[in-house]
Design a protein around this motif. Structure first.
Motif, PDB file in Angstrom:
ATOM      1  N   THR C 199       0.847  -1.202   0.000  1.00 32.83           N
ATOM      2  CA  THR C 199       0.000   0.000   0.000  1.00 32.83           C
ATOM      3  C   THR C 199       0.875   1.242   0.000  1.00 32.83           C
ATOM      4  N   GLN C 200       1.993   1.163   0.734  1.00 30.03           N
ATOM      5  CA  GLN C 200       2.879   2.304   0.888  1.00 30.03           C
ATOM      6  C   GLN C 200       3.328   2.847  -0.462  1.00 30.03           C
ATOM      7  N   ILE C 201       3.622   1.939  -1.379  1.00 30.54           N
ATOM      8  CA  ILE C 201       4.168   2.371  -2.670  1.00 30.54           C
ATOM      9  C   ILE C 201       3.141   3.212  -3.422  1.00 30.54           C
ATOM     10  N   GLU C 202       1.864   2.814  -3.336  1.00 29.58           N
ATOM     11  CA  GLU C 202       0.808   3.581  -4.007  1.00 29.58           C
ATOM     12  C   GLU C 202       0.662   4.963  -3.381  1.00 29.58           C
ATOM     13  N   VAL C 203       0.686   4.979  -2.053  1.00 32.75           N
ATOM     14  CA  VAL C 203       0.491   6.248  -1.353  1.00 32.75           C
ATOM     15  C   VAL C 203       1.669   7.181  -1.621  1.00 32.75           C
ATOM     16  N   LEU C 535       5.239  -8.277  -3.470  1.00 30.46           N
ATOM     17  CA  LEU C 535       5.868  -7.985  -2.188  1.00 30.46           C
ATOM     18  C   LEU C 535       7.324  -7.570  -2.389  1.00 30.46           C
ATOM     19  N   ILE C 536       8.048  -8.366  -3.170  1.00 28.53           N
ATOM     20  CA  ILE C 536       9.471  -8.082  -3.377  1.00 28.53           C
ATOM     21  C   ILE C 536       9.646  -6.737  -4.069  1.00 28.53           C
ATOM     22  N   SER C 537       8.784  -6.474  -5.062  1.00 26.93           N
ATOM     23  CA  SER C 537       8.962  -5.227  -5.814  1.00 26.93           C
ATOM     24  C   SER C 537       8.525  -4.017  -4.995  1.00 26.93           C
ATOM     25  N   SER C 538       7.797  -4.236  -3.894  1.00 24.61           N
ATOM     26  CA  SER C 538       7.339  -3.105  -3.092  1.00 24.61           C
ATOM     27  C   SER C 538       8.329  -2.694  -2.025  1.00 24.61           C
ATOM     28  N   VAL C 539       9.326  -3.552  -1.720  1.00 20.17           N
ATOM     29  CA  VAL C 539      10.269  -3.207  -0.661  1.00 20.17           C
ATOM     30  C   VAL C 539      11.138  -2.057  -1.145  1.00 20.17           C
ATOM     31  N   PRO C 540      11.028  -0.893  -0.502  1.00 23.05           N
ATOM     32  CA  PRO C 540      11.771   0.259  -1.000  1.00 23.05           C
ATOM     33  C   PRO C 540      13.272   0.033  -0.916  1.00 23.05           C
ATOM     34  N   GLU C 549      11.007   3.429 -11.056  1.00 23.57           N
ATOM     35  CA  GLU C 549      11.228   2.130 -11.692  1.00 23.57           C
ATOM     36  C   GLU C 549      10.194   1.120 -11.222  1.00 23.57           C
ATOM     37  N   ALA C 550       9.970   1.096  -9.897  1.00 25.82           N
ATOM     38  CA  ALA C 550       9.052   0.116  -9.332  1.00 25.82           C
ATOM     39  C   ALA C 550       7.646   0.328  -9.878  1.00 25.82           C
ATOM     40  N   ILE C 551       7.247   1.604  -9.997  1.00 26.22           N
ATOM     41  CA  ILE C 551       5.895   1.882 -10.488  1.00 26.22           C
ATOM     42  C   ILE C 551       5.786   1.492 -11.956  1.00 26.22           C
ATOM     43  N   ALA C 552       6.830   1.796 -12.698  1.00 27.22           N
ATOM     44  CA  ALA C 552       6.821   1.428 -14.116  1.00 27.22           C
ATOM     45  C   ALA C 552       6.742  -0.087 -14.251  1.00 27.22           C
ATOM     46  N   ALA C 553       7.531  -0.791 -13.437  1.00 31.13           N
ATOM     47  CA  ALA C 553       7.549  -2.249 -13.502  1.00 31.13           C
ATOM     48  C   ALA C 553       6.172  -2.804 -13.138  1.00 31.13           C
TER      49      ALA C 553
END
Lengths: 316, 307, 564
Positions: C199-203, C535-540, C549-553
Motif C-alpha cells: 500500500t505504501q508504494i501507491e500512497v 511484495l518483493i517489488s514493493s520493498v523500497p 522504476e518500481a511503479i513502471a515495472a
C-alpha cells in the motif's frame, strides 16, 4: 444498532424483574408477619387466619409473587397494612411534591451545570476552572444534609429569606410559585447533582479535546468556537447524555434525604415511614416505583452511550 | 518557479570514537507528591482518624452524660463545660461528635474493607475464569447494580432491622458489586497483556498468574479507588442513619445526630447541634476526596490550552 | 493555480535559525528537546527530517505550524514561515496561516479524522473557514484531488464517514485535506509508516505526484532512509535534537560523512540479491524440530467445531534444528496466528503440530512442562511483554526455577550469564523494565526465552517497534545466539528485507494461505508467485529513482497480466 438497543431493553426488563424478586423476597422475610404487629395483642387466632387469607399468605411464595406482580402490572398496588388505605390513594396524595422537586431540579440544575462544566473544559487551568473544580470536588463528597444545612444557614439565618422547613400547600401555584415554594430542596439537589455534572461533563469534553482529531483541527486553523461546537461537542454529546441520565437516576435517591430534611410529605417520606412501621405492602409498591424509574434512567444512559459511537450511528 | 537554490552540505563536527547509543525512553513519571490541596486533605483526614480511635477517651463527657444535670434545656448555646453547646436531650455535642467519629468511620471502614475483600476476590476471579463463568457473574452483578443503593439498604433494614453488623454487611455487599465491576475491568485489562500470556505459555498455573502477574499491577489503581469507595460508604451509612434507619439512638453517630437535632434549625437557641455533625461528615468526606483527586490528577496532558 | 490571484511567495518558504524547543518541567530547569537547529525549505522543494525516536524530528516539523505538543515550548531561535517568525506566536495570530500557508499530515489518518463528521466537510474545512475558497470551489478542488490521488469513487467518497473507508484510502484523503487550501508548505509526519509495503508504494506515488503538481514545498519526517531517497530533494539528519549532517539527497545517500549517518545507512539490510544468499539444503530428510501439518485455525466456534472466522487455511511448515524460518506477510495475513498455533495459545481446529516427530497436544494447557519449555515466545512489544512490577532478575529467574528448579546463587549466576549472553551489563538484574530503553527491553525479552533452553524460539515482529540501528543490532544478536546455542527460530515479520537477510527458509503468507515457501534463495529468485513478486517489488530500496522504476515495472506487469 437497533438490535443492540433492543438487547439493552431486554436487559432492562430482566433488571426490573430481578428488582421485583429482590423487593418481594426482601419484604417477605420480615420477622413476625407484619399484620401481627398491626393487629397487636388483641389478635385472636381466627383473626390472624382471616388476615392471612386476605393477604394470600397461605399460598406458596411463587404463587404469591406471581399474583403480586400481576396486580402491580394492572396498577393494583394493594392495601396499606398500617393505614388500611389503598396504596394507590396514598401515592396519589403525595406524588406531586416528589415529582415537582425532581422535575424542577432537572430543569434548573442540569442546563446550568452542563454550561458551567463545558465552559470549564474550554478554559482548563484558568482561575474559573480551578475554582469551579475545587468547589465541585468539595460538594461532590458532601452529604445532602450538609449542603441543605449550609443553604438553610445562609438563606434563613443570614439573609432571612424562606423557611427551614417546607410548609403549606402547592395548590394553584404556577411554575414560579412552585420554584419559590420548593426553593431550598431544589437548590440542595441542584448543588448535589451540579457537582457531579460539572465534573463529569468537563471530563467528557476534555477527554474528546485531547484526541488527535482536535489537534488536527487546531493545526488546520479552525477557530476555538468551532472546535468546541462542531468537532468536540458532537463527539462528547453521548457521554454527556449518559452523565445526565445517571444523575437524574441519582435524584431518586437524593430526594429521599431532602424530603426528610425539609419535612414535607412526598413519596420518599412515605417509604421511610413504611420501613419504620414495617408496612411491607407499601414498601413493595413504592420500592417498585423508585427502582423502575431508576432502571429506566439507567437504560437511557446506556442507550445514549451506544448512540455516541459514530461507527454504530453510521454503519458501513 | 525558480530552481531550488543550492543547499550547502553541512556536517556537524564529530569524534570517530563516539558511539551513538539508543536514546533512552521517556523518563518514568515522577513519584506522587501532594499539592497544597492534597496536604489539606491528608491533614484533615488524619485528624478525624485520630479522633475516631481516641475520641471516646478524650471526650469531656460520656456519650449520653448530661453536662448540666441541674439546668436541663435542649439546644443550649456554647458555654463553659460544653464548647459546642448541647443537643436535643441536653447532652454535650462535642462529646457526642467525638464518640460518633469512631462509630461512623469504623462502620464505614469495616464495610469498605468487606466490599473490597468480596469484590476484588470475585472480580479478579471472574477476569481469570473463562468467558462463561465471567458472563454469569457479570450479569448477576449488573442486575444488582441497576438498583439504587439506598433502596436496597431500606429493604434490608425493613426486613431484618438495623444493627451495626447488619449495616456493615449491607453496605459491604452493596458496594462489593461496584468493586467487583472495577476489579474485573482492571483484571481484564491486565489479562490481555503479553506478560500474562508469556506466563501462560511458560505453563504457569492460575494461582501464580493471579498473585504474581495480575495482583501487583492491579494493586495501585484499586488502592486509589478505595478512598473514593470509602466516601460513598460513609455517605450511604450517614444517609441511612439520617433517615432513622441506621445507627439507633441513644448511640451517637454523625448521620443520626443530624436527624435527632434537626429541630434546632427551627426553634433552637443554638444550631450547632445540627451543624457540628454535618460539618464533621463533610470535612471528612471532602478531605478524603481532595486526596483522591490530587492523586488522580497527578499526570495528564493539556492539549486544549493550545487551541 | 486556477482563478485565484497567485500569491507572491518568497523563495525561502520556511527556515529555522538556532531553534531551541524545551520540555517544561515542574521544579526543574527546562529540558531542551531541540538544541539549536537551522535549515531552510525552498519553494517547490521536499526536505526530509530523518532520525530515530528521540531525535526531535516531529517537534521540529511542527514548529513550521508554530505549534508545540503539550508540555513543550519555544525557548529561543527563529522559525520563519514566509519571512515571518512564528515561534511563540499566539494561536490567534497563527490561525490565518494554518491550513492555508502551511498544512499538516499526521502519521495515523484513522485518529486524525473526526469520526463523527463526513470526510468532505473535513477536507474542505480549512479554505472555507479561512475564506480563501467558497464551499463550491473547495468541493471542486477536493474532487480534483481525489482523482489525482487515485481514490476510488471520487464523486461519492467525500460523503462517507472516516470509518467507512480503508486505511490506505484515509491516508490519501488526509493528503487531500492538507492540499485543499493550496498551502505553500506541507508538513508530512511519517505519513506511510503505518501502512503495509504494498500500500505504501501507491500512497508514496500519490504524494509525490500531488506535491509536484501543486508546486508546494514540503517537510517530510521519517525514520526510513529508503522512503526518503524516493521523495526528498534535501535531507537533514537529526540525532538527539541536533543536526548531524545535512545535504542534497544524493550526497547523503551515496556519500555520507558523519559517523551517525553512516551507521544509519549500514543498519539498512538490503534485499539480498538472488543467488548471493546463504546456500541452504532443502529437505535433509531429518526429523524437523517443529512441524505444522495441514493446520486450519481461526476465532469463534461453530457447531461443527470449525472456527467462525478462519484465519489460517491448510498450513504446512517445517522448522529444522538450528535453522531460521522466516514468515512474511502483511497485516491480516495470519502470520501472528501461525505463531499462536505453534505455541498452543490458539489450538488448530484441524491439523497437527509435531515436535521432533512427536505429536503435540493442540492446546497448551495439555502440553507437558518439557514440551512447553522447548517452544518459547518473544513478543513484538517489549513494553507489554515484561511485567512492570518485576525486577529483571525475577523475570529471568522465573523460567530457571520453573523449568529447572534452580534457586539461590545458582539461579543468580545463571541470570547474570543470560544478561551477558544478550550483551547487557549485570547491574541490570536489579532494575525494573521501565528503567531500560526499548532495545534493552527487547534483549531481556529474548534472554527470558533463552533461559528455558528452548529448541525453537517464536519471534513475533521482534524488531518492528525498534529503531533501525537498534533493530539491526538485535538481528545480529539473534544470529550470534543461534550459532552459540543451536536454537531454531520462527521469525515473523512484515519486513521482507529483514527476514531475507537472515532466514534460511521463507514462508510467504497471504490472506491465511501459504502462497510460496522454500529456501530463501529460491523464494527470492524468479519466477515468483504473483503475490511474492508484488511484495518483493514493493520493498523500497535506498536508491534514488527506485520508486519510478518500481511503479513502471508494476504498471508493465499489470499490462502483461491483463494480456494473459
Amino acid at each position: 444498532m437497533l438490535s443492540l438497543i433492543i438487547r439493552r431493553l431486554g436487559i432492562g426488563i430482566i433488571s426490573v424483574l430481578a428488582v421485583s424478586v429482590i423487593i418481594f423476597v426482601g419484604t417477605m422475610i420480615l420477622p413476625g408477619d407484619a399484620e401481627q404487629i398491626r393487629l397487636c395483642q388483641e389478635a385472636t387466632e381466627a383473626n390472624i387466619a382471616a388476615m392471612r387469607e386476605r393477604l394470600g399468605l397461605d399460598k406458596s411464595i411463587v404463587e404469591q409473587y406471581l399474583i403480586w406482580l400481576g396486580n402491580f402490572v394492572r396498577g393494583d398496588l394493594g392495601v396499606s397494612l398500617a393505614s388500611d388505605a389503598p396504596i394507590i390513594e396514598l401515592i396519589a396524595d403525595r406524588y406531586h411534591n416528589t415529582v415537582y422537586v425532581a422535575v424542577l431540579t432537572a430543569l434548573i440544575g442540569v442546563p446550568i451545570s452542563l454550561a458551567l462544566g463545558i465552559l470549564a473544559a474550554m478554559f482548563p487551568g484558568s482561575l474559573y476552572d480551578r475554582i469551579l473544580t475545587f468547589v465541585s470536588v468539595s460538594l461532590v463528597a458532601a452529604p445532602e444534609f450538609f449542603t441543605a444545612t449550609l443553604l438553610v444557614l445562609l438563606f434563613v439565618f443570614a439573609l432571612g429569606i424562606g423557611n427551614a422547613v417546607v410548609v403549606g400547600s402547592t395548590e394553584g401555584k404556577d411554575i414560579f410559585g412552585l420554584i419559590a415554594h420548593f426553593a431550598l430542596p431544589i437548590a440542595t439537589l441542584s448543588f448535589v447533582i451540579a457537582s457531579q455534572l460539572i465534573r463529569m461533563s468537563r471530563a467528557a469534553v476534555l477527554n474528546v479535546m485531547s484526541s488527535p482529531y482536535i489537534e488536527m483541527a487546531i493545526l488546520k486553523g479552525v477557530p476555538r468556537r468551532r472546535i468546541i461546537m462542531r468537532h468536540a461537542l458532537l463527539n462528547a454529546i453521548g457521554p454527556i447524555v449518559n452523565v445526565v441520565a445517571l444523575n437524574l437516576a441519582y435524584l431518586v435517591t437524593g430526594v429521599i434525604v431532602v424530603e426528610v430534611y425539609f419535612g414535607y410529605p412526598g413519596l420518599a417520606t412515605l417509604i421511610v415511614q413504611a420501613v419504620q412501621t414495617r408496612d411491607f405492602i407499601l414498601i413493595q409498591g413504592l420500592g417498585m416505583i423508585f427502582c423502575m424509574t431508576y432502571v429506566v434512567l439507567m437504560l437511557i444512559a446506556d442507550v445514549a452511550a451506544l448512540m455516541s459511537n459514530p461507527r454504530l450511528r453510521h454503519p458501513k | 518557479m525558480s530552481a531550488p537554490v543550492h543547499h550547502p552540505h553541512v556536517v556537524a563536527p564529530f569524534d570517530e570514537n563516539v558511539s551513538f547509543d539508543e536514546l533512552p525512553d521517556a523518563p518514568p513519571s515522577q513519584a506522587y507528591r501532594p499539592t497544597l490541596t492534597g496536604w489539606i486533605g491528608i491533614i484533615i483526614t488524619c485528624f478525624w482518624l485520630f479522633i475516631a480511635v481516641f475520641g471516646s477517651f478524650l471526650a469531656p463527657y460520656g456519650e449520653n452524660a448530661l453536662p448540666f444535670p441541674d439546668d436541663y434545656a435542649e439546644f443550649q448555646s456554647p458555654k463553659e463545660g460544653a464548647s459546642l453547646g448541647t443537643d436535643v436531650e441536653d447532652r454535650d455535642v462535642l462529646s457526642r461528635v467525638m464518640y460518633g467519629a469512631g462509630r461512623t468511620i469504623g462502620i464505614s471502614f469495616a464495610a469498605t474493607l468487606l466490599a473490597y475483600f468480596v469484590g476484588v476476590v470475585l472480580g479478579i476471579g471472574a477476569a481469570v475464569s473463562g468467558p462463561r463463568v465471567d458472563m454469569v457473574m457479570s450479569r448477576i452483578n449488573d442486575a444488582f447494580l441497576s438498583l439504587p443503593t439506598i433502596m436496597l439498604g431500606l429493604v434490608v433494614v425493613a426486613a431484618v432491622g438495623s444493627s451495626i453488623p447488619v449495616l456493615i454487611l449491607t453496605a459491604g455487599m452493596i458496594y462489593a458489586s461496584v468493586v467487583f465491576r472495577l476489579s474485573r475491568a482492571i483484571g481484564m485489562e491486565i489479562m490481555v497483556m503479553d506478560y500474562v500470556e508469556a506466563a501462560k505459555v511458560r505453563g504457569e498455573g492460575r494461582w501464580w498468574i493471579i498473585t504474581r502477574e495480575i495482583w501487583p499491577n492491579a494493586r495501585m489503581p484499586l488502592i486509589t479507588d478505595f478512598g473514593l469507595r470509602l466516601i460513598y460508604v460513609i455517605l450511604f451509612i450517614s444517609s441511612l442513619s439520617f433517615l432513622g434507619l441506621g445507627v439507633q439512638p441513644p448511640q451517637a453517630d454523625w448521620g443520626s445526630m443530624v436527624r435527632e437535632n434537626l429541630g434546632a434549625l427551627q426553634y433552637g437557641e443554638s444550631q450547632l447541634a445540627v451543624i457540628a455533625p454535618a460539618v464533621a461528615i463533610a470535612t471528612l468526606t471532602v478531605s478524603i476526596n481532595l486526596i483522591v483527586d490530587d492523586v488522580s490528577a497527578h499526570g495528564g496532558g493539556k492539549l486544549s490550552k493550545r487551541m | 493555480m486556477d482563478a485565484q490571484t497567485p500569491r507572491e511567495t518568497p523563495d525561502v518558504i520556511f527556515e529555522t535559525k538556532d531553534l531551541v524547543i524545551s520540555a517544561v518541567r515542574e521544579n526543574e530547569p527546562d529540558l531542551p528537546i531541540v538544541k539549536g537547529v537551522s535549515f531552510q525549505v525552498h519553494k517547490g522543494e521536499v526536505v526530509a527530517l530523518i532520525g530515530e525516536s528521540g531525535s526531535g524530528k516531529t517537534t521540529i516539523s511542527l514548529s513550521a505550524l508554530g505549534y508545540c505538543k503539550p508540555g513543550l515550548e519555544f525557548s529561543s531561535g527563529e522559525a520563519n514561515l514566509l519571512g515571518r517568525n512564528i515561534a511563540g506566536l499566539s494561536t490567534d495570530e497563527l490561525r490565518p496561516s494554518r491550513g492555508i500557508n502551511v498544512a499538516y499530515l499526521a502519521q495515523s489518518a484513522a485518529a486524525t479524522f473526526n469520526p463523527s463528521i463526513r470526510i468532505n466537510e473535513q477536507v474542505t474545512e480549512a479554505p472555507v473557514l479561512h475564506g480563501t475558497k467558497s464551499q463550491d470551489e473547495a468541493n471542486a478542488k477536493a474532487l480534483e484531488l481525489y482523482g489525482a490521488l487515485d481514490l476510488p469513487d471520487p464523486d461519492t467518497i467525500g460523503e462517507r464517514y472516516p470509518h467507512q473507508v480503508s486505511g490506505g484510502q484515509l491516508q490519501r484523503l488526509m493528503a487531500a485535506m492538507a492540499l485543499c487550501g493550496d498551502p505553500d508548505l506541507l508538513v508530512l509526519d511519517e505519513p506511510t509508516t503505518a501502512l503495509d509495503v504494498t500500500t505504501q508504494i501507491e500512497v508514496l506515488k500519490a504524494f509525490k505526484k500531488v506535491i509536484k503538481d501543486e508546486g508546494a514545498a514540503a517537510i517530510y519526517v521519517t525514520h526510513d532512509l529508503a522512503v526518503v531517497a524516493q521523495i526528498a530533494d534535501y535531507i537533514v539528519v537529526l540525532y538527539s535534537g541536533e543536526v548531524k549532517e545535512a545535504g542534497p539527497t544524493d550526497v547523503i545517500i551515496n556519500n555520507p560523512k558523519h559517523p551517525y549517518t553512516k551507521r544509519l545507512m549500514a543498519a539498512i539490510k538490503p534485499l539480498p540479491e538472488p543467488g548471493l544468499g546463504e546456500a541452504t539444503a532443502a529437505d535433509t530428510g531429518e526429523t524437523p524440530t517443529l512441524e505444522v501439518r495441514n493446520a486450519d485455525a481461526g476465532y469463534g466456534q461453530r457447531a461443527d467445531g470449525q472456527p467462525i472466522v478462519k484465519v489460517l487455511k491448510d498450513i504446512n511448515v517445517r522448522v529444522e534444528h538450528g535453522k531460521t524460518v522466516g514468515v512474511i506477510g502483511e497485516s491480516g495475513s495470519g502470520k501472528s496466528t501461525l505463531a499462536r498455533v505453534m505455541a498452543g495459545l490458539l489450538p488448530a481446529s484441524t491439523g497437527e503440530v509435531f515436535m521432533n516427530g512427536e505429536l503435540l497436544p493442540a492446546d497448551l494447557t495439555k502440553r507437558t512442562k518439557d514440551q512447553l519449555r522447548k517452544i518459547q515466545f518473544v513478543y513484538q512489544m517489549a513494553d507489554t511483554a515484561l511485567n512492570p512490577r518485576q525486577r529483571i532478575k525475577d523475570i529471568l529467574g522465573r523460567p530457571l526455577s520453573f523449568y529447572f528448579g534452580m534457586s539461590g546463587s545458582k539461579r543468580r549466576s545463571r541470570v547474570l550469564e543470560l544478561l551477558d549472553m544478550v550483551e547487557l551489563p549485570s547491574q541490570f538484574a536489579d532494575r525494573y523494565p521501565h528503567e531500560l530503553s526499548g532495545g534493552q527491553k527487547q534483549r531481556v525479552n529474548l534472554a527470558r526465552a533463552l533461559a528455558a533452553e528452548p529448541e525453537v524460539v517464536l519471534c513475533d515482529e521482534v524488531t518492528s517497534a525498534l529503531d533501525t540501528i537498534v533493530g539491526a543490532n538485535v538481528i545480529d544478536l539473534l544470529t550470534r545466539l543461534q550459532k552459540d546455542t543451536g536454537v531454531a527460530y520462527v521469525f515473523i515479520s512484515h519486513d521482507l528485507s529483514t527476514v531475507a537477510s537472515f532466514a534460511d527458509e521463507i514462508v510467504v503468507l497471504y490472506q491465511g494461505e501459504i502462497v510460496e515457501q522454500g529456501p530463501t534463495d529460491m523464494v527470492l529468485s524468479p519466477p515468483h508467485q504473483p503475490y511474492t513478486d508484488l511484495l518483493i517489488s514493493s520493498v523500497p530500496e535506498t536508491r534514488i529513482g527506485w520508486l519510478e522504476e518500481a511503479i513502471a515495472a508494476r504498471h508493465e506487469r499489470n499490462l502483461r497480466s491483463a494480456d494473459n
